[in-house]
Design a protein around this motif. Sequence first.
Motif, PDB file in Angstrom:
ATOM      1  N   THR A  74       2.194  -9.505  -1.816  1.00 37.81           N
ATOM      2  CA  THR A  74       1.929  -9.249  -3.234  1.00 37.81           C
ATOM      3  C   THR A  74       0.938  -8.102  -3.394  1.00 37.81           C
ATOM      4  O   THR A  74       0.959  -7.393  -4.388  1.00 37.81           O
ATOM      5  N   ALA A  75       0.117  -7.895  -2.372  1.00 27.46           N
ATOM      6  CA  ALA A  75      -0.886  -6.828  -2.452  1.00 27.46           C
ATOM      7  C   ALA A  75      -0.223  -5.469  -2.624  1.00 27.46           C
ATOM      8  O   ALA A  75      -0.745  -4.583  -3.274  1.00 27.46           O
ATOM      9  N   LEU A  76       0.970  -5.308  -2.022  1.00 32.45           N
ATOM     10  CA  LEU A  76       1.645  -4.024  -2.102  1.00 32.45           C
ATOM     11  C   LEU A  76       1.966  -3.687  -3.557  1.00 32.45           C
ATOM     12  O   LEU A  76       1.853  -2.545  -3.975  1.00 32.45           O
ATOM     13  N   ASP A  77       2.340  -4.681  -4.311  1.00 27.42           N
ATOM     14  CA  ASP A  77       2.632  -4.440  -5.727  1.00 27.42           C
ATOM     15  C   ASP A  77       1.358  -4.430  -6.564  1.00 27.42           C
ATOM     16  O   ASP A  77       1.202  -3.604  -7.464  1.00 27.42           O
ATOM     17  N   ASP A  78       0.460  -5.354  -6.233  1.00 28.10           N
ATOM     18  CA  ASP A  78      -0.719  -5.519  -7.088  1.00 28.10           C
ATOM     19  C   ASP A  78      -1.795  -4.490  -6.804  1.00 28.10           C
ATOM     20  O   ASP A  78      -2.426  -3.976  -7.713  1.00 28.10           O
ATOM     21  N   LEU A  79      -2.011  -4.184  -5.532  1.00 24.43           N
ATOM     22  CA  LEU A  79      -3.184  -3.383  -5.170  1.00 24.43           C
ATOM     23  C   LEU A  79      -2.842  -2.044  -4.542  1.00 24.43           C
ATOM     24  O   LEU A  79      -3.681  -1.182  -4.392  1.00 24.43           O
ATOM     25  N   GLY A  80      -1.610  -1.893  -4.125  1.00 17.54           N
ATOM     26  CA  GLY A  80      -1.237  -0.587  -3.551  1.00 17.54           C
ATOM     27  C   GLY A  80      -1.137  -0.628  -2.052  1.00 17.54           C
ATOM     28  O   GLY A  80      -1.499  -1.583  -1.369  1.00 17.54           O
ATOM     29  N   LEU A  81      -0.636   0.509  -1.540  1.00 23.40           N
ATOM     30  CA  LEU A  81      -0.291   0.648  -0.132  1.00 23.40           C
ATOM     31  C   LEU A  81      -1.492   0.449   0.777  1.00 23.40           C
ATOM     32  O   LEU A  81      -1.436  -0.270   1.773  1.00 23.40           O
ATOM     33  N   CYS A  82      -2.611   1.088   0.397  1.00 19.81           N
ATOM     34  CA  CYS A  82      -3.778   1.095   1.269  1.00 19.81           C
ATOM     35  C   CYS A  82      -4.263  -0.320   1.551  1.00 19.81           C
ATOM     36  O   CYS A  82      -4.439  -0.714   2.703  1.00 19.81           O
ATOM     37  N   GLU A  83      -4.407  -1.101   0.463  1.00 18.65           N
ATOM     38  CA  GLU A  83      -4.900  -2.467   0.628  1.00 18.65           C
ATOM     39  C   GLU A  83      -3.901  -3.310   1.383  1.00 18.65           C
ATOM     40  O   GLU A  83      -4.261  -4.121   2.243  1.00 18.65           O
ATOM     41  N   ALA A  84      -2.634  -3.096   1.048  1.00 24.43           N
ATOM     42  CA  ALA A  84      -1.596  -3.888   1.708  1.00 24.43           C
ATOM     43  C   ALA A  84      -1.582  -3.619   3.204  1.00 24.43           C
ATOM     44  O   ALA A  84      -1.476  -4.534   4.024  1.00 24.43           O
ATOM     45  N   LEU A  85      -1.715  -2.349   3.547  1.00 21.55           N
ATOM     46  CA  LEU A  85      -1.716  -1.985   4.972  1.00 21.55           C
ATOM     47  C   LEU A  85      -2.937  -2.556   5.668  1.00 21.55           C
ATOM     48  O   LEU A  85      -2.859  -3.052   6.794  1.00 21.55           O
ATOM     49  N   ALA A  86      -4.071  -2.487   4.985  1.00 27.56           N
ATOM     50  CA  ALA A  86      -5.299  -3.001   5.583  1.00 27.56           C
ATOM     51  C   ALA A  86      -5.134  -4.482   5.897  1.00 27.56           C
ATOM     52  O   ALA A  86      -5.475  -4.947   7.005  1.00 27.56           O
ATOM     53  N   THR A  87      -4.564  -5.213   4.965  1.00 26.95           N
ATOM     54  CA  THR A  87      -4.354  -6.638   5.183  1.00 26.95           C
ATOM     55  C   THR A  87      -3.364  -6.866   6.316  1.00 26.95           C
ATOM     56  O   THR A  87      -3.569  -7.713   7.184  1.00 26.95           O
ATOM     57  N   LEU A  88      -2.282  -6.078   6.248  1.00 23.02           N
ATOM     58  CA  LEU A  88      -1.266  -6.212   7.279  1.00 23.02           C
ATOM     59  C   LEU A  88      -1.873  -6.036   8.665  1.00 23.02           C
ATOM     60  O   LEU A  88      -1.665  -6.845   9.574  1.00 23.02           O
ATOM     61  N   LEU A  89      -2.653  -4.945   8.829  1.00 22.64           N
ATOM     62  CA  LEU A  89      -3.223  -4.641  10.137  1.00 22.64           C
ATOM     63  C   LEU A  89      -4.202  -5.721  10.574  1.00 22.64           C
ATOM     64  O   LEU A  89      -4.223  -6.135  11.731  1.00 22.64           O
ATOM     65  N   ARG A  90      -4.989  -6.195   9.600  1.00 21.00           N
ATOM     66  CA  ARG A  90      -5.989  -7.205   9.937  1.00 21.00           C
ATOM     67  C   ARG A  90      -5.315  -8.495  10.403  1.00 21.00           C
ATOM     68  O   ARG A  90      -5.649  -9.052  11.441  1.00 21.00           O
TER      69      ARG A  90
ATOM     70  N   ALA B 232      -4.344   8.047  -5.395  1.00 17.51           N
ATOM     71  CA  ALA B 232      -3.386   7.666  -6.440  1.00 17.51           C
ATOM     72  C   ALA B 232      -2.171   6.986  -5.835  1.00 17.51           C
ATOM     73  O   ALA B 232      -1.799   7.254  -4.699  1.00 17.51           O
ATOM     74  N   ARG B 233      -1.582   6.094  -6.620  1.00 17.13           N
ATOM     75  CA  ARG B 233      -0.415   5.374  -6.139  1.00 17.13           C
ATOM     76  C   ARG B 233       0.762   6.330  -6.026  1.00 17.13           C
ATOM     77  O   ARG B 233       0.910   7.271  -6.804  1.00 17.13           O
ATOM     78  N   VAL B 234       1.589   6.108  -5.055  1.00 24.23           N
ATOM     79  CA  VAL B 234       2.821   6.886  -4.926  1.00 24.23           C
ATOM     80  C   VAL B 234       3.963   5.997  -5.397  1.00 24.23           C
ATOM     81  O   VAL B 234       3.785   4.787  -5.516  1.00 24.23           O
ATOM     82  N   PRO B 235       5.136   6.592  -5.649  1.00 21.80           N
ATOM     83  CA  PRO B 235       6.249   5.774  -6.132  1.00 21.80           C
ATOM     84  C   PRO B 235       6.521   4.578  -5.243  1.00 21.80           C
ATOM     85  O   PRO B 235       6.380   4.659  -4.020  1.00 21.80           O
ATOM     86  N   ALA B 236       6.915   3.485  -5.873  1.00 13.95           N
ATOM     87  CA  ALA B 236       7.099   2.225  -5.166  1.00 13.95           C
ATOM     88  C   ALA B 236       8.018   2.334  -3.950  1.00 13.95           C
ATOM     89  O   ALA B 236       7.703   1.761  -2.901  1.00 13.95           O
ATOM     90  N   PRO B 237       9.142   3.056  -4.046  1.00 10.15           N
ATOM     91  CA  PRO B 237      10.016   3.131  -2.873  1.00 10.15           C
ATOM     92  C   PRO B 237       9.312   3.748  -1.663  1.00 10.15           C
ATOM     93  O   PRO B 237       9.521   3.319  -0.539  1.00 10.15           O
ATOM     94  N   VAL B 238       8.453   4.754  -1.930  1.00  6.91           N
ATOM     95  CA  VAL B 238       7.732   5.386  -0.829  1.00  6.91           C
ATOM     96  C   VAL B 238       6.725   4.404  -0.241  1.00  6.91           C
ATOM     97  O   VAL B 238       6.617   4.252   0.982  1.00  6.91           O
ATOM     98  N   GLU B 239       6.002   3.719  -1.127  1.00  8.01           N
ATOM     99  CA  GLU B 239       5.018   2.744  -0.646  1.00  8.01           C
ATOM    100  C   GLU B 239       5.696   1.674   0.199  1.00  8.01           C
ATOM    101  O   GLU B 239       5.229   1.337   1.291  1.00  8.01           O
TER     102      GLU B 239
END
Lengths: 221, 689
Positions: free
Chosen positions: B545-561, B580-587
């Motif tokens: 849900t972080a990918l949609d709610d918080l963006g790529l950076c946070e989602a990746l950080a969680t994923l890696l952790r 800045a957020r990039v388009p959803a398909p790219v994220e």
Amino acid sequence: MDRIRVALADDHPIVLAGIRTLLTADPEIDLVGEATSGRDALPMIRAAGPDVAVIDVSMPGLNGLELTERVTGECPGTRVLILTVHEDAAYVQPLLKAGARGYLLKRSAADDLLRAVHAVAAGGVYLDPSIAGHALDPSGAAGRAEAAEGGEALSPRETETLRLIAQGFSNKEIARRLDVSVKSVETYKARAAEKLGLRTRAEIIRYAAARGWLDALALRT
Amino acid sequence: MSIRRTGGVPGGEHHLSRGNGRTFVALVFAAAIPVLLLSGWVATLMAQQQRDLDRRAAVASATRVAERVASDLASQVTVLEAEAASATLDTPDLAAFYAEAERLRQAHPLWETVELAGPDGGQVVNLLRSLDDTLGPTSDRASFDAVVRTGKPVIGGIGPVGTVSGKRLVALRVPVIRDGVLRYVLSVRLATNAVSSILRDAGAPEGWVGTIVDADGITIARTRAEAEELGQPANAALQAAIRRAPQGFYTGPTLEGANVEVVYRTLKDTGGWSVHFGMPVAALNAPVSRSYAVLAGGSVLSIGLALALVGLVGRDMAQRRAGEQARFTLALRSSEEQGAVAAEAAELGTLRWDAGRGQVTASARAATLLGWRGEVAEGRETETGLAGALGAVLAEDRARLDDAIGRSLAEGGPVDEEFRVADGTGGPRWVRLAGRAPQLHGEAPAGLIYGVVSDIEPRKRAEAERLELLRRLGEAQENEQRRIARELHDQVGQTVTGLSLGLKSLERLVAGSGPEAGRHVQWLQGLAGEIGRDIHRAAVDLRPTALDDLGLCEALATLLREWSRRHGIRADLEFLGDAARVPAPVETAVYRIVQEALTDVLKHAVAATVSVAVEHRTDAMRVIVEDDGIGFDAEHAARPGGAGAPGKPRLGLSGIRERLALLDGTLTLETSPGVGTALFVDIPVPQAA
């Protein structure tokens, strides 16, 4: 000692019922209001003026983050305790910045809700134990990059290689730019990383950012 | 192939037979030339030999005649000398002598007369007269004087017409000496026809004219025209020759011609007589001249033949060349036809790109495919300038095509470009140009490319459709996962939360009912907690849900952790650039790519540390996933089935590539055994409008 006045906002009826049961069982807690959506929650909290507002982050209407901001802004006497299913630490920081005093995972709620409510009501900060570690994590890496300062001096080639690595170039691209072989680039990189105690590309990037090497890059973007 | 054969062979045979006939004639000509020249030469040689033989025969005849005449005269002289010693002259008894002499004359028919003269020249006896007649002085005084002077026999020249005989006679004189004193001179007068008969009998060679002259050059005998010439002085050349040498050759004018070759011999003991055989030079040289004519004729004929031969061979060669050219042309046309049929069947257009002339020539099909403006004649070639040809190409692809052609021209490599052509009717159309510089005998004419143009619009459209389908499929999958994840979180997860809260309340209610109930409740609580964690994990795996709610950076950080915690591999993330957020398909793509890369690392790399760097640039995302594992041989892994230690080919890479294809992204892999692996992913980010 006064009973703690608690308001509850959760869009999920079963959870709401569970929490209500749990809270009413505590003799020191007065449940003063309930809401099932973000939009209803704000007027309810404003009207009831509880000591602690237990708020679910993901609610339709007004989401938890905005609600937290509004509540801390409009009701200074109310402390916000976030109740959430999100275990991502990423959710924590923004909420804490917005003024939340507590962050509790729903799956810990059965055991820890009362303790959290008491802690927040007493003026403390409550973080769920399973995410407390994450919230502190980012500072550690920065510390390592700083620690590398005292390392051995780099040769110009090593510096250049490191700078280009930080800028995201592949070894082959660096080799072409510096007009050396890929093997040489690998060697420069390994030597520079060893001198500075940097083990990963991310660390190199942080080191470079701390040196201001990436400012040009930032300008470019 | 078979068409060309059946069409080509009969014509070739015909040419061949005609060529053979001509070759035969040429060979005959070539053989005739030396034969002609040789026979001419032989004829000349033989003619010259014949002439020499004639000359030699003439010399022999002259010698023979000279000897015969000389010996004849000598025998006459001998007879005369015997008579001079006759006893009849001792006393002298003239009557007896007369009788004796008369007898002798009878015996020698050539003797015209016998004469006896005294030392003073006065005739004493002459058989032409009776003994009693008074006789005058002897004629031919010169020979008489010679006898008186020398006391030896003398043969005189031809004398004038005698007073007594009335003929021109030749005198043979011998002295009659008694007691050392010259008493008389005995002479015999020979008729010249005697000499003539000797000459005739000697057999002059054919065509030769024999002449006998005396010391004064007066003609004594002649084989032809004797009557006119007798007693006449011979020509000046003869006189000069006999004065010069006793024998030899000379040429001069005679009765028989202006230029006559003469061989002559002087007779022995004949007082300077000489025999001459002459032949006109023209007659003598006639065979030689004829042979010269033959030789000349042969030479002229040979030259003619040689010229004819040259002409024949030249024509033959020209015809052969023409025949060969015709065959080549036929073969070429046939091969061109085959190429055209193949090109037509494949609906291909052919193209000739001539940078040297600045012209592009295209078949009708190619011109249509390339969208050339203007008349496109059916079945004909169209030509246009380079600018015109490039102008039809869509502006975005023009530089790329020009570049590719330029590179091919410079390096001689093949060109294979897909580009869009602005079509007048619809939108741009995809066309493919494949070609290369012609390879003719190693050296190619500079700046020339032959190419084939094909319509790849259907393929491109199918490809685009497939990509679109894939993209939509991916999107649908993401959406579905997102929906399920949300469902798990928001519905099931909440219900489990409610369950565990309820169990907590239950725990308090059964607190007094004994330890058994308490344990049961606690067990149920543990179970509910576990279900909650499982649901959470499943939801995150499906889509955080972080990918949609918080963006790529946070989602990746969680994923890696999470990944790091779960697998015990140190993971490090650095995010650079625009936040800045990039388009959803790219994220989503970046997140999934990192996910797949991490899975790969886990499966193959044996790494201790993974580092992920994401750089958000103005128009692109660059993602670098680097590990310090065992790496692998990239070249080895590029081949299918090239799996081997250390490290196996990364199957996850194909998934990454598929994802990137949908976004026009690229993947670069940098690895070597022992050093680790780095993935460089670039994804273009469409600028927000």
